[in-house]
Scaffold this motif. Sequence first.
Motif, PDB file in Angstrom:
ATOM      1  N   PRO A   1      24.571 -14.015 -36.532  1.00 54.05           N
ATOM      2  CA  PRO A   1      24.308 -15.372 -36.028  1.00 54.05           C
ATOM      3  C   PRO A   1      24.732 -16.483 -36.993  1.00 54.05           C
ATOM      4  CG  PRO A   1      22.324 -13.995 -35.907  1.00 54.05           C
ATOM      5  CD  PRO A   1      23.363 -13.179 -36.562  1.00 54.05           C
TER       6      PRO A   1
ATOM      7  N   ASP B   1      20.517  -9.927 -35.621  1.00 56.35           N
ATOM      8  CA  ASP B   1      20.501 -10.657 -34.355  1.00 56.35           C
ATOM      9  C   ASP B   1      19.484 -10.111 -33.351  1.00 56.35           C
ATOM     10  OD1 ASP B   1      21.904  -8.396 -33.677  1.00 56.35           O
ATOM     11  OD2 ASP B   1      23.733  -9.429 -33.021  1.00 56.35           O
TER      12      ASP B   1
ATOM     13  N   ASN C   1      18.695 -21.005 -32.292  1.00 58.58           N
ATOM     14  CA  ASN C   1      20.157 -20.882 -32.365  1.00 58.58           C
ATOM     15  C   ASN C   1      20.754 -20.961 -30.963  1.00 58.58           C
ATOM     16  OD1 ASN C   1      22.863 -19.994 -32.776  1.00 58.58           O
ATOM     17  ND2 ASN C   1      22.224 -18.938 -34.649  1.00 58.58           N
TER      18      ASN C   1
ATOM     19  N   ASP D   1      19.451 -14.748 -32.531  1.00 55.13           N
ATOM     20  CA  ASP D   1      19.392 -14.851 -33.985  1.00 55.13           C
ATOM     21  C   ASP D   1      17.986 -14.448 -34.427  1.00 55.13           C
ATOM     22  OD1 ASP D   1      19.005 -15.783 -36.602  1.00 55.13           O
ATOM     23  OD2 ASP D   1      20.311 -17.523 -36.321  1.00 55.13           O
TER      24      ASP D   1
END
Length: 536
Positions: A163, A287, A421, A426
């Motif tokens: 991310p 992630d 995000n 993320d």
Amino acid sequence: DKAILEASAKHPIVPLEKGKFYTYGTAGFRMKADLLEGISYRVGLLASLRSRKLNGQAIGVMITASHNPAADNGVKIVDPLGDMLEQDWERYATALVNAPSDEQLVEVYNRLATELKIDLKSPSKVIYGRDTRPSGHKLVTALADGLEAAKAEFVDYKILTTPQLHYLVRATNSEGTPLSYGKVSEAGYYEKLAEAFVRAMKGRRINGTLQVDCANGVGGPKLSEFLKYIPKDKVNFDVKVVNDDVLRPEVLNLECGADFVKTKQRAPPNPKPQPGVRSCSLDGDADRLIYYWVDPETGFVMLDGDRISSLAASFIGDLVESAGLKDDLRIGVVQTAYANGASTNYITQHLKLPVICTPTGVKHLHHVAQGFDIGVYFEANGHGTVLFSPDALSAFRKKEPQSPAQKDALDTLAALGDLINQTVGDAISDMLMVEVILAHKNWTLRDWAMTYADLPNRLVRVEVGNKDLFQTTDAERRLLHPEGAQDEIDQAVKKYKDARSFARASGTENACRVYAEAATRSEANELAERVARIIE
Ligand code: NG1
Ligand code: ZN
């Protein structure tokens, strides 16, 4: 052409058996690392073409195999807004990578440029990063050679979470515009998250230490770095980072991490699980996120992607209502067929929000979530995020509050817009979001788990002769082929209470997966076994 030809000879493609091809799958090219050098070189060529096609906007390349074993690696391309490579281009990636010789590679490269009307002299920019796998070194060298041969400008961000790379792509392309996504640096990522976290917490207190298992991957050092950015006088966030050994490559994802916890449905054996400790696990490239604790009475309790999704939808839904924006903004939740049926019921019946089911793979969920003003999407495995439309973000900032409560809600929503995000799931950002929500609600993990009871479920991997025979419809919930198989599954499902089951070919492994859920654990297990036997 000469440069491309010469460099290609340094990074050859490993030929596959006759009739087999490398494919750009759900996670880009992913396999044993020793097959990837030539692929990485060629992805460099493709990324440069993609950037040129998009007027020189920066394209990202991430080298990671996420939760897969340490010996694997992968290469995937990130589009200018930080989202996944546009689907049409997956074909071009496959064509370039499967060119059988260096000469044919040059031919395919030039043909793509002509077909797509790309001026090979125009500017091109590519940025890249890698996780902590040792094979990453060699793969970025090959990638850089590809970018150099294609005369692209490039930046090596070295070791990053997936991310973070997505963030940097979007930040690079929005720099200096009114839509600037943040400073173009790793520090800029931490600053943005830390600032938004403080703003979203608004002085509320976090209840107890959080133990974070980092899968012995890149999330460990990055999380430790991030924590330095949180002003201790403004938020009490007591984090204990565990499984953050990135020096011994062989321990990556080994008996730890989000994928281990989700598939084994238990806490990592190390450090030895202590009852009552608030815990979460990231995966190898940070992630995915799964929360859990070991209850002194009932044992292990897991809060997976479906739980995070319903928690976020419930909290954000309430805020939108308090902010007086309920009639202006459409909120929706996106899931896959692997979402626990109890979560879908909770969201549709209790939260009264629409749920859309898509095929597996975050690119599908992301795309559908973009159709809402506020789109919450998570895969059950803990990969997901919440997307806010430009209209939603501007409403949070521009709406005149009619009361202090309304102002409070608008401020929190605006802070969440920065905290979450917007490019991709993320784990660090999602973890901060969960902490904010639990602090606002003054909830323990147990309170969170009480919102609904998961249906017992079972996921099995089935080895099949040819997984490509398994064709699905209805967001992968029904089989079209082999003929008759779906009827047999339907018959099996009918025998159990509250049951649901489906079979599909994996997009990342050479096997089929069968999922089953039912009213009791033994029924879910039995149904999964039955369906597995049908498709075997
Ligand atoms: P496949 O192998 O297609 O089931 C797995 C995960 C997906 C997704 C991708 C990409 C399950 C059941 N499937 O896909 O959710 O995360 O990997 O990593 O968890
Ligand atoms: Zn991952």
